[in-house]
Design a protein around this motif. Sequence first.
Motif, PDB file in Angstrom:
ATOM      1  N   LEU A  30       0.881  -1.329   0.064  1.00  0.00           N
ATOM      2  CA  LEU A  30       0.144   0.057  -0.106  1.00  0.00           C
ATOM      3  C   LEU A  30       0.779   1.282  -0.015  1.00  0.00           C
ATOM      4  O   LEU A  30       2.085   1.181   0.404  1.00  0.00           O
ATOM      5  N   HIS A  31       0.268   2.544  -0.480  1.00  0.00           N
ATOM      6  CA  HIS A  31       1.147   3.485  -0.800  1.00  0.00           C
ATOM      7  C   HIS A  31       1.539   4.155   0.721  1.00  0.00           C
ATOM      8  O   HIS A  31       2.658   4.986   0.569  1.00  0.00           O
ATOM      9  N   THR A  32       1.074   3.883   1.840  1.00  0.00           N
ATOM     10  CA  THR A  32       1.412   4.365   3.074  1.00  0.00           C
ATOM     11  C   THR A  32       2.405   3.531   3.495  1.00  0.00           C
ATOM     12  O   THR A  32       3.085   3.821   4.646  1.00  0.00           O
ATOM     13  N   GLY A  33       2.903   2.248   2.929  1.00  0.00           N
ATOM     14  CA  GLY A  33       3.999   1.424   3.396  1.00  0.00           C
ATOM     15  C   GLY A  33       3.346   0.125   4.185  1.00  0.00           C
ATOM     16  O   GLY A  33       4.040  -0.718   4.399  1.00  0.00           O
ATOM     17  N   GLU A  34       2.127   0.234   4.301  1.00  0.00           N
ATOM     18  CA  GLU A  34       1.341  -1.135   4.943  1.00  0.00           C
ATOM     19  C   GLU A  34       1.171  -1.966   3.909  1.00  0.00           C
ATOM     20  O   GLU A  34       1.474  -2.055   2.677  1.00  0.00           O
ATOM     21  N   THR A  35       1.098  -3.407   4.559  1.00  0.00           N
ATOM     22  CA  THR A  35       0.827  -4.497   3.589  1.00  0.00           C
ATOM     23  C   THR A  35      -0.436  -5.098   4.018  1.00  0.00           C
ATOM     24  O   THR A  35      -0.750  -5.227   5.279  1.00  0.00           O
ATOM     25  N   LEU A  36      -0.949  -6.017   3.230  1.00  0.00           N
ATOM     26  CA  LEU A  36      -2.183  -6.791   3.572  1.00  0.00           C
ATOM     27  C   LEU A  36      -1.720  -8.127   2.699  1.00  0.00           C
ATOM     28  O   LEU A  36      -1.390  -8.168   1.772  1.00  0.00           O
ATOM     29  N   GLU A  37      -2.438  -9.170   3.514  1.00  0.00           N
ATOM     30  CA  GLU A  37      -2.433 -10.577   2.708  1.00  0.00           C
ATOM     31  C   GLU A  37      -3.955 -10.734   2.467  1.00  0.00           C
ATOM     32  O   GLU A  37      -4.659 -10.579   2.945  1.00  0.00           O
ATOM     33  N   THR A  38      -3.964 -11.659   1.170  1.00  0.00           N
ATOM     34  CA  THR A  38      -5.419 -11.990   0.875  1.00  0.00           C
ATOM     35  C   THR A  38      -5.395 -13.044  -0.118  1.00  0.00           C
ATOM     36  O   THR A  38      -4.219 -13.298  -0.719  1.00  0.00           O
ATOM     37  N   ASP A  39      -6.345 -13.718  -0.478  1.00  0.00           N
ATOM     38  CA  ASP A  39      -6.526 -14.659  -1.581  1.00  0.00           C
ATOM     39  C   ASP A  39      -7.001 -14.124  -2.897  1.00  0.00           C
ATOM     40  O   ASP A  39      -6.631 -14.660  -3.764  1.00  0.00           O
ATOM     41  N   LEU A  40      -7.550 -12.740  -2.820  1.00  0.00           N
ATOM     42  CA  LEU A  40      -8.124 -12.423  -4.257  1.00  0.00           C
ATOM     43  C   LEU A  40      -8.164 -10.866  -3.848  1.00  0.00           C
ATOM     44  O   LEU A  40      -8.701 -10.138  -3.072  1.00  0.00           O
ATOM     45  N   VAL A  41      -7.766 -10.146  -5.145  1.00  0.00           N
ATOM     46  CA  VAL A  41      -7.610  -8.567  -5.070  1.00  0.00           C
ATOM     47  C   VAL A  41      -8.767  -8.376  -6.351  1.00  0.00           C
ATOM     48  O   VAL A  41      -8.531  -8.791  -7.458  1.00  0.00           O
ATOM     49  N   LEU A  42      -9.798  -7.455  -6.124  1.00  0.00           N
ATOM     50  CA  LEU A  42     -10.936  -7.014  -6.861  1.00  0.00           C
ATOM     51  C   LEU A  42     -10.499  -5.628  -7.272  1.00  0.00           C
ATOM     52  O   LEU A  42     -10.852  -4.961  -6.293  1.00  0.00           O
ATOM     53  N   SER A  43     -10.417  -5.225  -8.552  1.00  0.00           N
ATOM     54  CA  SER A  43     -10.324  -3.913  -8.907  1.00  0.00           C
ATOM     55  C   SER A  43     -11.599  -3.315  -9.109  1.00  0.00           C
ATOM     56  O   SER A  43     -12.246  -3.824 -10.128  1.00  0.00           O
ATOM     57  N   ALA A  44     -12.146  -2.296  -8.381  1.00  0.00           N
ATOM     58  CA  ALA A  44     -13.480  -1.620  -8.920  1.00  0.00           C
ATOM     59  C   ALA A  44     -13.369  -0.261  -8.675  1.00  0.00           C
ATOM     60  O   ALA A  44     -14.029   0.535  -8.150  1.00  0.00           O
ATOM     61  N   ILE A  45     -12.233   0.106  -9.119  1.00  0.00           N
ATOM     62  CA  ILE A  45     -11.820   1.399  -9.428  1.00  0.00           C
ATOM     63  C   ILE A  45     -12.353   2.554 -10.294  1.00  0.00           C
ATOM     64  O   ILE A  45     -12.167   3.655 -10.446  1.00  0.00           O
ATOM     65  N   GLY A  46     -13.553   1.912 -11.029  1.00  0.00           N
ATOM     66  CA  GLY A  46     -14.322   2.649 -11.986  1.00  0.00           C
ATOM     67  C   GLY A  46     -14.528   2.052 -13.359  1.00  0.00           C
ATOM     68  O   GLY A  46     -13.957   1.096 -13.476  1.00  0.00           O
ATOM     69  N   ARG A  47     -15.102   2.717 -14.180  1.00  0.00           N
ATOM     70  CA  ARG A  47     -15.340   2.326 -15.549  1.00  0.00           C
ATOM     71  C   ARG A  47     -14.898   3.406 -16.397  1.00  0.00           C
ATOM     72  O   ARG A  47     -15.256   4.669 -16.105  1.00  0.00           O
ATOM     73  N   GLU A  48     -14.633   3.327 -17.625  1.00  0.00           N
ATOM     74  CA  GLU A  48     -14.643   4.254 -18.721  1.00  0.00           C
ATOM     75  C   GLU A  48     -15.168   3.878 -20.066  1.00  0.00           C
ATOM     76  O   GLU A  48     -15.456   2.695 -20.231  1.00  0.00           O
ATOM     77  N   PRO A  49     -15.522   4.826 -20.723  1.00  0.00           N
ATOM     78  CA  PRO A  49     -16.224   4.653 -22.026  1.00  0.00           C
ATOM     79  C   PRO A  49     -15.210   3.868 -22.940  1.00  0.00           C
ATOM     80  O   PRO A  49     -14.382   3.746 -23.234  1.00  0.00           O
ATOM     81  N   ALA A  50     -16.096   2.798 -23.624  1.00  0.00           N
ATOM     82  CA  ALA A  50     -15.420   1.889 -24.480  1.00  0.00           C
ATOM     83  C   ALA A  50     -15.474   2.328 -25.974  1.00  0.00           C
ATOM     84  O   ALA A  50     -16.111   1.932 -26.892  1.00  0.00           O
ATOM     85  N   THR A  51     -14.332   3.204 -25.908  1.00  0.00           N
ATOM     86  CA  THR A  51     -14.385   4.005 -27.385  1.00  0.00           C
ATOM     87  C   THR A  51     -12.867   3.399 -28.183  1.00  0.00           C
ATOM     88  O   THR A  51     -12.775   3.925 -29.150  1.00  0.00           O
TER      89      THR A  51
END
Length: 454
Positions: free
Chosen positions: A247-268
């Motif tokens: 993470l950008h603060t230097g912290e860390t996380l452990e996980t089994d899956l990462v889902l990006s839901a940071i937005g959508r953009e026009p499909a052009t």
Amino acid sequence: MSAPDFDLFVIGGGSGGVRAARIAAGYGAKVAIAECDRFGGTCVIRGCVPKKLFVYASRFSDEFEDARGFGWTTGEVRFDWATLLANKDREIARLEQIYEGNLKAKGVTTLATRARLDGPGAVRIADGRRITARTILIATGGRASRYGDIPGAANIVTSNEIFELKELPKRIVVCGGGYIAVEFASIFAGLGVDTTLMHRRDKVLRGFDEDLRDGLMEALAARGIRLVMNEALVGVAECPGGFNLALHTGETLETDLVLSAIGREPATFDLGLETAGVKTGARGEIIVDSFSETTVSGVYAVGDVTDRVNLTPVAIREGHAFADTVFGNKPTQVDHSLVATAVFTTPELATVGLSEAAAREAGYEIDLYKSRFRPLKNTVSGRNERMLMKLVVDRATDRVLGCHVLGPDAAEIVQTAAIALQLAARKADFDATVALHPSVAEELVTMREKWVPA
């Protein structure tokens, strides 16, 4: 000069494109529609519909728990991810067939292929054929935004892949703070997954009423979702049994899956817009006027590809209005000012009209009416979750400017309230309506005291 092959060629077989094609064909136009994936688009195939099915699945954990307070003795309760996926796939296939079948029933030529503009009045499909049309409609929708340049980005899934997971993870980190992020965090938490929601801002759901934002974050935290705000993902590394997130603060996380839901953009991307001179905006959105016509005469665009109000019912309305205007001799503009919307978290929230902040920014002197209470069901079940209802009222005219609900059936309540706001209902009209008791919705017509901030 030979006549065009079609009166209308639609690029994109999602909700907006399909509606436009059907209505135009009903007016007698010769229509073709090209879809390179599956008819139904994002909403039907990998969006609203499968998402809502997952939402239903995730809420049964509450129902089993609440049943005890009403005298039910529940035995062993197990959830099977594979069964949910199989039944979801069966329903999506059924809907896809309906979408394509409705097109064919109207005489629309359906093409399972990619199409791109090939100059004004023409498209070129994947097999190399050039097809001409008097009018072209672009309805390619949007696509999930991805982390592009961080180490390990290939290990991150988006809302496209999340519906096809072979196994339910034990731990998940959802990145983002919009509709998709909070909905999937809520879904996975309800299915028993250890869930973390990480967002680069201090609150989720930017643009919604502040009371809804605060109330939802409180409710999600109470349900065991770990909220990591003001944080961003900078790297994903594989580790034994999962992934290690930097993470950008230097912290860390452990996980089994990462889902990006940071937005959508026009499909052009790769639509050949430049070959016809169609102009786009800063985010790649196609620029259109109030009748959905682009900067090129005879080329139109509707839905998320225009980045106006990115909701399926809006795309459908825009597609219908386009067909009425161009082929029905009924010029129609879509009013985007009073569009109801819902976020299907648990608890869910819904809203129509102006938030408190937006009303003030627009220059209104406003009165606020607000109520927080435990729904009747929760008093016996023992659940502490509370309902929130809020009305924003123009002091000068008594007109209700906004209606905001957090709690069970919020979407159903706000859909009905949206009719009242569309008709410019006043607070006095709400007050004159006899309450339907006992219901949570009755609170909308029984709030009498103005709320004053402390």
